[in-house]
Design an enzyme around this catalytic site. Sequence first.
Site, PDB file in Angstrom:
ATOM      1  N   LYS A 111       0.832  -1.215   0.000  1.00  0.00           N
ATOM      2  CA  LYS A 111       0.000   0.000   0.000  1.00  0.00           C
ATOM      3  C   LYS A 111       0.861   1.257   0.000  1.00  0.00           C
ATOM      4  O   LYS A 111       0.492   2.258  -0.608  1.00  0.00           O
ATOM      5  CB  LYS A 111      -0.932   0.015   1.219  1.00  0.00           C
ATOM      6  CG  LYS A 111      -2.146  -0.885   1.070  1.00  0.00           C
ATOM      7  CD  LYS A 111      -3.182  -0.556   2.129  1.00  0.00           C
ATOM      8  CE  LYS A 111      -4.428  -1.382   1.980  1.00  0.00           C
ATOM      9  NZ  LYS A 111      -5.413  -1.128   3.023  1.00  0.00           N
ATOM     10  N   LYS A 192      -4.718 -10.013  -6.458  1.00  0.00           N
ATOM     11  CA  LYS A 192      -5.942  -9.984  -5.637  1.00  0.00           C
ATOM     12  C   LYS A 192      -6.947  -8.930  -6.101  1.00  0.00           C
ATOM     13  O   LYS A 192      -6.570  -7.786  -6.342  1.00  0.00           O
ATOM     14  CB  LYS A 192      -5.530  -9.691  -4.189  1.00  0.00           C
ATOM     15  CG  LYS A 192      -6.640  -9.839  -3.182  1.00  0.00           C
ATOM     16  CD  LYS A 192      -6.259  -9.230  -1.841  1.00  0.00           C
ATOM     17  CE  LYS A 192      -6.340  -7.728  -1.884  1.00  0.00           C
ATOM     18  NZ  LYS A 192      -6.431  -7.060  -0.589  1.00  0.00           N
ATOM     19  N   LYS A 195     -11.045  -3.423  -3.672  1.00  0.00           N
ATOM     20  CA  LYS A 195     -12.058  -2.354  -3.749  1.00  0.00           C
ATOM     21  C   LYS A 195     -11.527  -1.138  -4.472  1.00  0.00           C
ATOM     22  O   LYS A 195     -12.262  -0.394  -5.081  1.00  0.00           O
ATOM     23  CB  LYS A 195     -12.395  -1.812  -2.355  1.00  0.00           C
ATOM     24  CG  LYS A 195     -12.902  -2.728  -1.327  1.00  0.00           C
ATOM     25  CD  LYS A 195     -13.227  -1.881  -0.068  1.00  0.00           C
ATOM     26  CE  LYS A 195     -13.377  -2.743   1.158  1.00  0.00           C
ATOM     27  NZ  LYS A 195     -12.206  -2.774   2.015  1.00  0.00           N
TER      28      LYS A 195
END
Length: 327
Positions: A111, A192, A195
């Site tokens: 991230k 993966k 969202k």
Amino acid sequence: MKRILTGLQPSGELTIGNLIGGIKQMVKYQNEYESFMFVPDLHTITIPQDPETLKKRIKSIVALYLACGIDPNKNTIYIQSENLYHANLSWILECNTYMGEASRMTQFKDKSQKVKNVSVGLFTYPILMAADILLYDADYVPVGIDQKQHVELARDIAIRFNNKYGKTFTIPEPLIPQVGAKIMKLQDPTKKMSKSDENIKNSIFILDTEEDIRKKIMSAVTDSENKIYYDPENKPGIANLLTIYSAFANLSIEEVASKFKEANYGTLKKEVADVVVSNILDIQKKYQEYLNSGIVDQILDEGNKKVNQIAKEKYEEVLRKVGLGRI
Ligand code: TYM
């Protein structure tokens, strides 16, 4: 009775990955365990958010929990930021966590590469997650595979704390679904589904239209072999579609692979789209009903009251053990 606890960040529209990895497991286990289902909104601001959108998403995610089958009579449902003990406990746990172990978190590594200014909160996020879990002595934490490392950190922190200050926390265990622990991107099935993907063709959102769901599934990346069998390493696209079918049809991967072994890719995609659409449309209908009913606030008020009491007791026990304050 054993206790389970999980939460999904209101950081974007939920995907079928969140549904399969997080919510479906809670629906399955809510009959067996005392269940806590919350909205980790403090986690969401580790990355910049628009305040108005965030506020809307918080209530809307609770309506989705209910629409997906989270039963408010079997679950305590609450919002993390409405309970001050989460962040307070997190601080004490931070002081009992080593830089080395926090630096090993792979999600932070991923991230932090995607945002320009990395907040300190993004780094300490797994410790807040440990507080969410340990505050309620959760025995099990149903999550997808991407959160397993965080639950393991919560375990390590709990074990260390108990050794240092005497038995205080239950040692939690992650519950990873047998099927669907990692739903993959439709256009790149080696990664993966998420969202916050910039390419919306990669993810199926729970609130997508039927037309979009069908289009996305029909254009999912596969391979050129045109033979259907389950092999995530060599056939990740087909494996992902079989996994999605299996999760929505409540069949094992073996059953699904055998059902489609003579079929072609077009037929498989159409059937995956059918099963996803029929499940999702039902959820969407219930979602609208819950959102318009006013019941969400009532459930959150009750949940909040209950968890504040539990959290207060645990937090005060921690204060006493660590030697803080005057309790
Ligand atoms: P979050 O909001 O990223 O994801 C919510 C849940 O969805 C699962 N998940 C997936 N499962 C399968 N396939 C996928 N592609 C997929 N993407 C996401 C996640 O594993 C998760 O179970 N840190 C947590 C929220 C949290 C939490 C907690 C969870 C905060 N405190 C305490 C459990 C206990 C998070 O960001 O999940």
